[in-house]
Design an enzyme around this catalytic site. Structure first.
Site, PDB file in Angstrom:
ATOM      1  N   ARG A  92       0.349  -1.091   0.225  1.00  0.00           N
ATOM      2  CA  ARG A  92      -0.083  -0.252  -0.141  1.00  0.00           C
ATOM      3  C   ARG A  92       0.606   1.177   0.079  1.00  0.00           C
ATOM      4  O   ARG A  92       0.279   1.962   0.523  1.00  0.00           O
ATOM      5  CB  ARG A  92      -0.859   0.116   1.430  1.00  0.00           C
ATOM      6  N   LYS A 114       3.115  11.458 -11.722  1.00  0.00           N
ATOM      7  CA  LYS A 114       2.259  10.381 -12.320  1.00  0.00           C
ATOM      8  C   LYS A 114       3.314   9.408 -12.088  1.00  0.00           C
ATOM      9  O   LYS A 114       4.834   9.464 -13.281  1.00  0.00           O
ATOM     10  CB  LYS A 114       2.254  11.701 -13.858  1.00  0.00           C
ATOM     11  N   GLU A 156      10.191  18.781 -24.574  1.00  0.00           N
ATOM     12  CA  GLU A 156       9.701  19.156 -23.696  1.00  0.00           C
ATOM     13  C   GLU A 156       9.783  20.763 -22.833  1.00  0.00           C
ATOM     14  O   GLU A 156       9.236  21.289 -21.942  1.00  0.00           O
ATOM     15  CB  GLU A 156       9.479  17.977 -22.206  1.00  0.00           C
ATOM     16  N   LYS A 198       7.573  23.108 -14.756  1.00  0.00           N
ATOM     17  CA  LYS A 198       6.998  21.848 -14.496  1.00  0.00           C
ATOM     18  C   LYS A 198       6.968  21.888 -12.537  1.00  0.00           C
ATOM     19  O   LYS A 198       5.464  21.444 -11.766  1.00  0.00           O
ATOM     20  CB  LYS A 198       7.315  20.569 -14.375  1.00  0.00           C
ATOM     21  N   GLU A 208      -4.144  17.540 -12.232  1.00  0.00           N
ATOM     22  CA  GLU A 208      -4.367  17.573 -13.418  1.00  0.00           C
ATOM     23  C   GLU A 208      -6.513  17.822 -13.912  1.00  0.00           C
ATOM     24  O   GLU A 208      -6.761  17.469 -15.165  1.00  0.00           O
ATOM     25  CB  GLU A 208      -4.202  16.793 -14.764  1.00  0.00           C
ATOM     26  N   ARG A 212      -2.880  22.115 -15.259  1.00  0.00           N
ATOM     27  CA  ARG A 212      -1.762  21.615 -15.376  1.00  0.00           C
ATOM     28  C   ARG A 212      -2.056  20.770 -16.775  1.00  0.00           C
ATOM     29  O   ARG A 212      -1.095  20.182 -17.649  1.00  0.00           O
ATOM     30  CB  ARG A 212      -1.736  20.126 -14.726  1.00  0.00           C
ATOM     31  N   ASN A 216       0.114  19.694 -21.497  1.00  0.00           N
ATOM     32  CA  ASN A 216       0.088  18.906 -22.858  1.00  0.00           C
ATOM     33  C   ASN A 216       0.101  19.822 -23.802  1.00  0.00           C
ATOM     34  O   ASN A 216      -0.198  19.116 -25.274  1.00  0.00           O
ATOM     35  CB  ASN A 216      -1.426  18.833 -22.547  1.00  0.00           C
ATOM     36  N   HIS A 219       1.039  18.529 -27.634  1.00  0.00           N
ATOM     37  CA  HIS A 219       0.689  16.686 -27.206  1.00  0.00           C
ATOM     38  C   HIS A 219      -0.207  15.861 -27.911  1.00  0.00           C
ATOM     39  O   HIS A 219      -0.996  15.046 -28.293  1.00  0.00           O
ATOM     40  CB  HIS A 219       0.845  16.408 -25.627  1.00  0.00           C
ATOM     41  N   HIS A 223       0.249  13.263 -30.075  1.00  0.00           N
ATOM     42  CA  HIS A 223       0.000  12.008 -29.847  1.00  0.00           C
ATOM     43  C   HIS A 223      -0.580  11.207 -30.977  1.00  0.00           C
ATOM     44  O   HIS A 223      -0.413  10.188 -31.369  1.00  0.00           O
ATOM     45  CB  HIS A 223      -1.338  12.089 -28.763  1.00  0.00           C
ATOM     46  N   HIS A 236       8.694  10.160 -28.931  1.00  0.00           N
ATOM     47  CA  HIS A 236       7.471  10.819 -27.966  1.00  0.00           C
ATOM     48  C   HIS A 236       7.759  12.529 -27.878  1.00  0.00           C
ATOM     49  O   HIS A 236       7.541  12.772 -29.105  1.00  0.00           O
ATOM     50  CB  HIS A 236       7.373  10.599 -26.896  1.00  0.00           C
TER      51      HIS A 236
HETATM   52  N1  LIG Z   1       4.907  10.720 -15.373  1.00  0.00           N
HETATM   53  C1  LIG Z   1       5.348  11.810 -16.181  1.00  0.00           C
HETATM   54  O1  LIG Z   1       4.984  12.215 -15.544  1.00  0.00           O
HETATM   55  C2  LIG Z   1       5.959  10.970 -17.745  1.00  0.00           C
HETATM   56  C3  LIG Z   1       5.849  12.533 -18.518  1.00  0.00           C
HETATM   57  C4  LIG Z   1       6.262  12.432 -19.972  1.00  0.00           C
HETATM   58  C5  LIG Z   1       7.511  11.037 -19.859  1.00  0.00           C
HETATM   59  N2  LIG Z   1       6.392   9.741 -19.675  1.00  0.00           N
HETATM   60  C6  LIG Z   1       6.945   8.132 -19.983  1.00  0.00           C
HETATM   61  O2  LIG Z   1       8.685   8.823 -20.003  1.00  0.00           O
HETATM   62  C7  LIG Z   1       8.658   7.863 -20.286  1.00  0.00           C
HETATM   63  C8  LIG Z   1      10.047   7.939 -21.621  1.00  0.00           C
HETATM   64  O3  LIG Z   1      11.246   8.752 -21.073  1.00  0.00           O
HETATM   65  P1  LIG Z   1      12.348   8.513 -22.049  1.00  0.00           P
HETATM   66  O4  LIG Z   1      12.550   9.374 -22.733  1.00  0.00           O
HETATM   67  O5  LIG Z   1      13.606   8.898 -20.475  1.00  0.00           O
HETATM   68  O6  LIG Z   1      13.270   7.163 -22.081  1.00  0.00           O
HETATM   69  P2  LIG Z   1      13.550   6.085 -21.559  1.00  0.00           P
HETATM   70  O7  LIG Z   1      13.638   6.070 -20.747  1.00  0.00           O
HETATM   71  O8  LIG Z   1      13.442   5.096 -22.744  1.00  0.00           O
HETATM   72  O9  LIG Z   1      15.102   5.926 -21.665  1.00  0.00           O
HETATM   73  C9  LIG Z   1      15.439   6.394 -23.513  1.00  0.00           C
HETATM   74  C10 LIG Z   1      17.177   5.303 -23.513  1.00  0.00           C
HETATM   75  O10 LIG Z   1      18.141   6.191 -22.645  1.00  0.00           O
HETATM   76  C11 LIG Z   1      19.103   4.714 -22.298  1.00  0.00           C
HETATM   77  N3  LIG Z   1      19.479   5.415 -21.146  1.00  0.00           N
HETATM   78  C12 LIG Z   1      19.059   6.226 -19.874  1.00  0.00           C
HETATM   79  N4  LIG Z   1      19.883   6.754 -19.477  1.00  0.00           N
HETATM   80  C13 LIG Z   1      20.857   7.013 -19.914  1.00  0.00           C
HETATM   81  C14 LIG Z   1      22.502   7.500 -19.341  1.00  0.00           C
HETATM   82  N5  LIG Z   1      22.527   8.161 -18.554  1.00  0.00           N
HETATM   83  N6  LIG Z   1      23.451   7.233 -20.519  1.00  0.00           N
HETATM   84  C15 LIG Z   1      23.467   6.398 -21.839  1.00  0.00           C
HETATM   85  N7  LIG Z   1      21.927   5.589 -21.939  1.00  0.00           N
HETATM   86  C16 LIG Z   1      20.629   6.355 -20.771  1.00  0.00           C
HETATM   87  C17 LIG Z   1      17.566   4.048 -21.823  1.00  0.00           C
HETATM   88  O11 LIG Z   1      18.214   2.816 -21.302  1.00  0.00           O
HETATM   89  C18 LIG Z   1      16.510   3.717 -22.558  1.00  0.00           C
HETATM   90  O12 LIG Z   1      17.363   3.167 -23.599  1.00  0.00           O
HETATM   91  C19 LIG Z   1       7.719   6.744 -21.213  1.00  0.00           C
HETATM   92  O13 LIG Z   1       7.391   5.359 -20.816  1.00  0.00           O
HETATM   93  C20 LIG Z   1       6.172   7.857 -20.942  1.00  0.00           C
HETATM   94  O14 LIG Z   1       5.481   7.524 -21.031  1.00  0.00           O
HETATM   95  C21 LIG Z   1       6.333  10.249 -17.927  1.00  0.00           C
HETATM   96 ZN   LIG Z   2       5.599  14.468 -23.372  1.00  0.00          ZN
END
Ligand SMILES: NC(=O)c1ccc[n+]([C@@H]2O[C@H](COP(=O)([O-])OP(=O)(O)OC[C@H]3O[C@@H](n4cnc5c(N)ncnc54)[C@H](O)[C@@H]3O)[C@@H](O)[C@H]2O)c1
Ligand SMILES: [Zn+2]
Length: 332
Positions: A92, A114, A156, A198, A208, A212, A216, A219, A223, A236
């Site tokens: 929990r 999130k 972003e 942010k 949101e 918030r 978007n 987006h 999307h 993305h």
């Molecule tokens: N929670 C939120 O508010 C929110 C907002 C935006 C995106 N997201 C989510 O985030 C995800 C995308 O995140 P991302 O863009 O960070 O991609 P990711 O987590 O897939 O990382 C991208 C790549 O970079 C590699 N990597 C990470 N750090 C590294 C480093 N220091 N050196 C070398 N390689 C490295 C990873 O292993 C991966 O292959 C999506 O699933 C998306 O839905 C969430």
């Molecule tokens: Zn985004």
């Protein structure tokens, strides 16, 4: 890190490539009395799955991880979202902290609470709000990041500049190439300003309900494009950059920005190279995708649009023709 991670059990959720690069330095920070449990998940968006969640719960239970433990996400947005979901639900809820290692995670996903996973029917559909105890954004970690990941994070960052912070826009206009080339000073400044922007928005509207949604920007159009090009083909952040161009076109057509503001914004966005052929777009499919986006309310598409540079306004799409006209900027 030492001050805030005093738990006696610390679970580090990461993946092997990231941990190989930076794990040792991280582990050096903890003292010998702390029980450290590093757990690795696959390096892909597929890690945000029910199967992976189940595997992680089992590992935590087998290792007798208690409610007083700290779950530390050490990776990009995928790891942050997954680790946060585990922290929100295991026993929990246990404490959670983030050390984001991608530019996108440092400027965006690690902030705001999130967390969640994907469902076979759509991305990020299952989740929770779980605020981290702290977020440690260390830009030195970005040295090993591929260039494409910097471009994604920049999408972003430009978003914050275009609808929330004109000073940031001006800074980007002067320093974009430095950011693309990973200038440490510029990246540090961008992470600092973006995370503050942010955090300010989220502090006012965590769940949101209204404000918030400004995050978007780009987006709603983005999307639709992202889905059209399927996971992986268009990242993305790249889709968001294209989506912001559409939003600016929509705003120009509706006289929310001047021609000069439009030209300056599009010129900035065009400086980020994206491999993309706009001639292949199917407008009908794109508009259909926009109508089924999870942010649509009572069938109305609510757009976040620029109101000049550095300000925003929310507006419902009047009709589909206006949306089609906005997408057409990508075909030029
Ligand atoms: N929670 C939120 O508010 C929110 C907002 C935006 C995106 N997201 C989510 O985030 C995800 C995308 O995140 P991302 O863009 O960070 O991609 P990711 O987590 O897939 O990382 C991208 C790549 O970079 C590699 N990597 C990470 N750090 C590294 C480093 N220091 N050196 C070398 N390689 C490295 C990873 O292993 C991966 O292959 C999506 O699933 C998306 O839905 C969430
Ligand atoms: Zn985004």
């Amino acid at each position: 890190l030492n001050k805030h991670s005093t738990a006696t059990q610390i679970v580090v959720i990461s993946n092997e490539p990231i941990f190989k690069l930076h794990g040792e330095k991280l582990m050096d920070h903890f003292n010998s009395k702390q029980k450290m449990l590093p757990i690795f998940v696959p390096d892909s968006e597929n890690a945000k799955s029910f199967d992976q969640v189940q595997t992680l719960y089992t590992k935590l239970l087998e290792n007798k991880i208690e409610r007083s433990a700290l779950i530390l996400a050490f990776g990009g947005g995928v790891i942050g979202d997954l680790a946060g979901f585990i922290a929100a639900t295991y026993l929990r809820g246990v404490s959670f902290a983030q050390i984001p290692t991608t530019f996108l995670a440092q400027v965006d996903s690690s902030i705001g609470g999130k967390v969640g996973i994907n469902h076979p029917l759509g991305k990020n559909l299952i989740g929770a709000f779980k605020q981290p105890l702290f977020v440690l954004g260390d830009t030195k970690l970005l040295g090993s990041l591929p260039d494409a990941e910097i471009r994604c994070g920049l999408g972003e960052v430009i978003k914050y500049g275009l609808v929330l912070n004109k000073t940031l826009f001006e800074y980007l206009d002067k320093n974009l190439e430095k950011a693309l080339n990973k200038d440490p000073h510029v990246l540090l400044n961008l992470v600092k300003v973006s995370s503050e922007e942010k955090a300010k928005v989220v502090a006012k509207d965590e769940q949101e309900k209204d404000l918030r949604m400004v995050l978007n920007f780009g987006h709603t159009f983005g999307h639709a494009l992202e889905a059209d090009f399927k996971f992986g083909q268009l990242k993305h952040g790249e889709a968001v950059i294209l989506g912001m161009k559409c939003a600016f076109q929509y705003a120009l057509n509706n006289k929310l920005v001047s021609v000069e503001e439009y030209n300056r914004s599009i010129a900035l966005l065009n400086r980020i190279p994206i491999l993309f052929n706009g001639k292949d777009l199917n407008l009908n499919t794109l508009i259909h995708r926009m109508t089924i986006d999870k942010k649509v309310k009572d069938g109305n598409i609510r757009l976040v649009l620029p109101d000049g540079i550095g300000n925003y306004r929310f507006q419902f799409a009047e009709n589909f023709t206006e949306l089609e006209k906005a997408f057409k900027i990508l075909a030029d």
